[in-house]
Design an enzyme around this catalytic site. Structure first.
Site, short mmCIF file in Angstrom:
data_model
loop_
_atom_site.label_atom_id
_atom_site.label_comp_id
_atom_site.label_asym_id
_atom_site.label_seq_id
_atom_site.Cartn_x
_atom_site.Cartn_y
_atom_site.Cartn_z
N GLY A 90 -10.76 0.10 7.09
CA GLY A 90 -10.55 0.50 8.49
C GLY A 90 -10.43 -0.68 9.45
O GLY A 90 -10.18 -0.50 10.64
N GLU B 48 -11.99 -1.48 -3.43
CA GLU B 48 -11.95 -1.33 -1.98
C GLU B 48 -13.29 -1.77 -1.39
O GLU B 48 -14.23 -0.95 -1.31
CB GLU B 48 -11.72 0.13 -1.61
CG GLU B 48 -10.41 0.71 -2.06
CD GLU B 48 -9.94 1.80 -1.11
OE1 GLU B 48 -8.92 1.61 -0.46
OE2 GLU B 48 -10.62 2.84 -1.01
N HIS C 6 -13.99 7.67 -3.23
CA HIS C 6 -13.70 6.86 -2.04
C HIS C 6 -15.00 6.62 -1.29
O HIS C 6 -15.87 7.50 -1.24
CB HIS C 6 -12.68 7.60 -1.14
CG HIS C 6 -12.15 6.73 -0.06
ND1 HIS C 6 -12.87 6.46 1.09
CD2 HIS C 6 -10.99 6.03 0.05
CE1 HIS C 6 -12.16 5.64 1.85
NE2 HIS C 6 -11.02 5.37 1.24
N LYS D 236 -6.02 10.03 4.65
CA LYS D 236 -7.37 10.47 5.08
C LYS D 236 -7.22 11.76 5.90
O LYS D 236 -6.42 12.61 5.54
CB LYS D 236 -8.05 9.36 5.88
CG LYS D 236 -8.02 8.01 5.19
CD LYS D 236 -8.93 7.02 5.88
CE LYS D 236 -8.79 5.67 5.23
NZ LYS D 236 -9.91 4.81 5.53
C1 PEP Z 1 -8.97 3.37 2.48
O1 PEP Z 1 -9.82 3.93 3.15
O2 PEP Z 1 -8.70 3.72 1.33
C2 PEP Z 1 -8.28 2.24 3.10
C3 PEP Z 1 -7.67 1.41 2.32
O3 PEP Z 1 -8.36 2.17 4.44
P1 PEP Z 1 -7.70 1.11 5.44
O4 PEP Z 1 -6.37 0.69 4.86
O5 PEP Z 1 -7.55 1.84 6.71
O6 PEP Z 1 -8.64 -0.04 5.50
#
Ligand code: PEP
Length: 248
Positions: free
Chosen positions: A168, A162, A92, A8
């Site tokens: 997060g 996701e 995303h 990120k």
């Molecule tokens: C992402 O934002 O693609 C992600 C997987 O974030 P996190 O692992 O921080 O939850």
């Protein structure tokens, strides 16, 4: 498994980026899992062109809608491919939150494919509800991409499931392995409306959202996924190494 490290905008200096590269190279060289780093744009070419590991791959975190020209600030697929990126994250939830639409995601997916990049298309519900409307939401996101592609293009995509509510968060607030199994089954069922069921089983589906060293193994073991998309835990070399080493 395929493990994508989505940095990120969390890695704020090239010095830190180079440190993470060094430990990722060690993991990639073991040859057990395919490690793909997704650094921020300013680091991408710098790291990929100086990388000495043939096994480590690189992804961009986004791609522009159009193939280039008078478009200040945009980064095209050809540019990414020319600095040895092999993959690109598309759709995303953090970009969808900034206004990226399903139609944009389809356009970006086509742009990536025509530039020789493998699109990692992110899908995921914002929240869960008792009536399971989140399944229709997921289906609509899949339809928006697969409905606009031909069979060859469909076969070239990597999907990343996701759930936005998990992103997060810490491992304890993430998805359970049982729920993940159900979601991956559902996604493959939807994919089977676009291709033979056997092919739908072969589509690479990654999971992302609150993956940390403490839950990575359980999420990866027998849940039907082909890899992980790791956010915050990938920006700490110790965590990322522990997480990858623990995987089946
Ligand atoms: C992402 O934002 O693609 C992600 C997987 O974030 P996190 O692992 O921080 O939850």
């Amino acid at each position: 498994m395929i493990i994508i490290a989505n940095w990120k905008a969390k890695v704020q200096s090239i010095t830190d980026a180079k440190r993470l590269l060094t430990s990722a190279k060690t993991l990639a060289e073991k040859g057990i899992h395919q490690i793909i780093l997704a650094p921020s744009a300013p680091y991408l070419g710098l790291l990929s062109l100086s990388n000495t590991s043939k096994k480590l791959r690189f992804a961009a975190q986004d791609i522009t809608l159009t193939p280039g020209g008078a478009q200040t600030g945009e980064v095209t697929g050809k540019m990414l491919a020319s600095v040895k990126a092999t993959h690109v994250i598309i759709g995303h939830s953090e970009r969808r939150a900034l206004g990226e639409s399903d139609a944009d995601i389809l356009t970006k997916t086509k742009h990536a494919l025509s530039s020789g990049l493998i699109p990692i298309v992110c899908i995921g519900e914002k929240k869960r509800d008792e009536d399971a409307e989140y399944l229709s939401h997921l289906r609509a996101q899949i339809d928006a991409v697969y409905g606009g592609l031909n069979a060859k293009e469909q076969a070239a995509i990597v999907l990343a499931y996701e759930p936005v509510w998990a992103i997060g968060k810490s491992a304890s607030d993430g998805i359970t392995p049982d729920d993940l199994i159900e979601m991956i089954r559902y996604i493959r069922k939807v994919l089977a409306t676009y291709m033979p069921a056997k092919k739908a089983e072969q589509v690479a589906i990654l999971y992302g959202g609150a993956v940390e060293p403490s839950n990575a193994k359980a999420l990866a073991y027998n849940t039907g996924i082909d890899g992980l998309l790791v956010g915050h835990a990938s920006t700490d070399a110790k965590s990322f190494t522990a997480l990858v080493k623990d995987l089946p």
